[in-house]
Design a protein around this motif. Structure first.
Motif, PDB file in Angstrom:
ATOM      1  N   UNK A   1     -25.518 -33.846  53.256  1.00 50.71           N
ATOM      2  CA  UNK A   1     -24.484 -32.824  53.080  1.00 50.71           C
ATOM      3  C   UNK A   1     -23.991 -32.323  54.436  1.00 50.71           C
ATOM      4  N   UNK A   2     -23.731 -33.283  55.332  1.00 57.52           N
ATOM      5  CA  UNK A   2     -23.327 -32.938  56.699  1.00 57.52           C
ATOM      6  C   UNK A   2     -22.258 -33.897  57.199  1.00 57.52           C
ATOM      7  N   UNK A   3     -21.077 -33.909  56.580  1.00 57.72           N
ATOM      8  CA  UNK A   3     -20.028 -34.851  56.985  1.00 57.72           C
ATOM      9  C   UNK A   3     -19.565 -34.653  58.433  1.00 57.72           C
ATOM     10  N   UNK A   4     -19.728 -33.450  58.951  1.00 57.04           N
ATOM     11  CA  UNK A   4     -19.270 -33.197  60.328  1.00 57.04           C
ATOM     12  C   UNK A   4     -20.092 -33.963  61.362  1.00 57.04           C
ATOM     13  N   UNK A   5     -21.302 -34.369  60.986  1.00 57.86           N
ATOM     14  CA  UNK A   5     -22.100 -35.164  61.917  1.00 57.86           C
ATOM     15  C   UNK A   5     -21.395 -36.477  62.234  1.00 57.86           C
ATOM     16  N   UNK A   6     -20.791 -37.087  61.234  1.00 60.05           N
ATOM     17  CA  UNK A   6     -20.067 -38.339  61.456  1.00 60.05           C
ATOM     18  C   UNK A   6     -18.848 -38.096  62.338  1.00 60.05           C
TER      19      UNK A   6
ATOM     20  N   UNK B   1     -34.229 -30.178  58.259  1.00 61.06           N
ATOM     21  CA  UNK B   1     -34.859 -30.636  59.498  1.00 61.06           C
ATOM     22  C   UNK B   1     -34.226 -31.933  59.982  1.00 61.06           C
ATOM     23  N   UNK B   2     -34.007 -32.863  59.067  1.00 56.18           N
ATOM     24  CA  UNK B   2     -33.373 -34.133  59.437  1.00 56.18           C
ATOM     25  C   UNK B   2     -31.966 -33.892  59.964  1.00 56.18           C
ATOM     26  N   UNK B   3     -31.219 -33.079  59.267  1.00 56.47           N
ATOM     27  CA  UNK B   3     -29.866 -32.738  59.714  1.00 56.47           C
ATOM     28  C   UNK B   3     -29.901 -32.135  61.121  1.00 56.47           C
ATOM     29  N   UNK B   4     -30.879 -31.255  61.343  1.00 57.21           N
ATOM     30  CA  UNK B   4     -30.988 -30.606  62.643  1.00 57.21           C
ATOM     31  C   UNK B   4     -31.339 -31.561  63.764  1.00 57.21           C
TER      32      UNK B   4
ATOM     33  N   UNK C   1     -39.705 -28.533  64.764  1.00 56.00           N
ATOM     34  CA  UNK C   1     -38.930 -27.411  65.309  1.00 56.00           C
ATOM     35  C   UNK C   1     -37.758 -27.060  64.404  1.00 56.00           C
ATOM     36  N   UNK C   2     -37.054 -28.083  63.947  1.00 53.07           N
ATOM     37  CA  UNK C   2     -35.892 -27.837  63.096  1.00 53.07           C
ATOM     38  C   UNK C   2     -36.312 -27.309  61.725  1.00 53.07           C
TER      39      UNK C   2
END
Length: 287
Positions: A270-275, A28-31, A14-15
């Protein structure tokens, strides 16, 4: 207590194919990680994600054309192990399936959770009609994309049969996504009518004159069923979700915060906001 069981393979697809995904190698992984964090932000506490670590399973030995991953976008397929590692790093329980499939792990998790007297509701997050067979009692199915919820009555309204008859339905009509064809001439309407009346293949009267489900061409359909009886039973077996996967106990699915590797994984995505999101959630649960 409410339990959320996530179809990780579906979420990855889906992502990946979302119009918002501009990064085919990591998006997709980030999503998926973001989507699981969103569940926590909405109040989820116990979350487990089932994935197909490999696409092939024991069902490929049962039917030659069962799904084998042919045609899957290589950039998507490459993220199968990546998303598992990412979810683990962020503290989620992951069931990576090899011999069995993600659907089997979801079915097993639902059975374990439903048997726990502390659990009030079990949510299987997937639109996959196959998982309708697990619905009933505490167990609900949730299509997150459309925000549609299905209890046993909802499954019957959607598919035309009660949850227990879903494998029988798939045996007759087939499942193109899984690569088995069903029986010639049997469509969703005819199969739904017969199975909603009789329940299971074995209970369908051998004499079509006794059918009172308002089905056209009953004699022809009955002949097909009897001539292909063993094939119908095989397809039903293929469509039946197993509940013996090792999924642990409910308490082990409690989300307790991100692990030490979360920052490194987030950087690779490339998704530091996830942490930052995960840390805020963890801190809030300590208050």
């Amino acid at each position: 207590m409410q339990i959320h069981l996530i179809d990780g393979t579906y979420e990855l697809f889906r992502q990946h194919f979302s119009p918002a995904n501009k990064d085919p190698e990591r998006g997709a992984t980030r999503g998926v990680v973001s989507s699981c964090l969103a569940l926590l932000e909405q109040g989820a506490t116990h979350v487990a994600v089932a994935t197909d670590h490999v696409i092939e399973s024991f069902r490929n030995d049962m039917w030659a054309t069962y799904k084998d991953g042919a045609g899957v976008d290589p950039q998507l397929k490459a993220q199968f192990p990546v998303v598992e590692d990412a979810l683990v790093a962020f503290g989620f329980t992951v069931w990576p399936m090899v011999e069995q499939e993600a659907d089997d792990a979801l079915a097993a998790g639902a059975a374990v959770a439903a048997a726990d007297e502390r659990v009030e509701r079990v949510v299987i997050a997937t639109p996959d009609k196959d998982l309708g067979q697990c619905v009933g009692g505490k167990v609900w199915q949730w299509d997150r994309r459309q925000d549609k919820w299905f209890d046993a009555d909802g499954v019957r309204a959607r598919l035309g049969v009660p949850p227990a008859s879903v494998p029988d339905l798939l045996a007759l009509v087939g499942d193109s996504a899984d690569g088995f064809p069903g029986l010639p001439g049997w469509g969703a309407k005819s199969a739904g009518s017969v199975l909603d009346r009789w329940g299971h293949l074995e209970d369908i009267p051998a004499d079509p004159a006794a059918w009172d489900a308002g089905v056209r061409s009953a004699a022809k359909l009955n002949t097909t069923l009897r001539e292909h009886w063993d094939l119908a039973l095989l397809f039903r077996d293929i469509a039946t979700a197993r509940t013996d996967a090792e999924v642990g106990a409910v308490d082990s699915w409690l989300w307790a915060g991100p692990g030490a590797a979360a920052a490194e994984v987030a950087a690779s995505l490339d998704a530091p906001r996830l942490v930052e999101r995960a840390q805020r959630l963890a801190e809030a649960r300590l208050d």
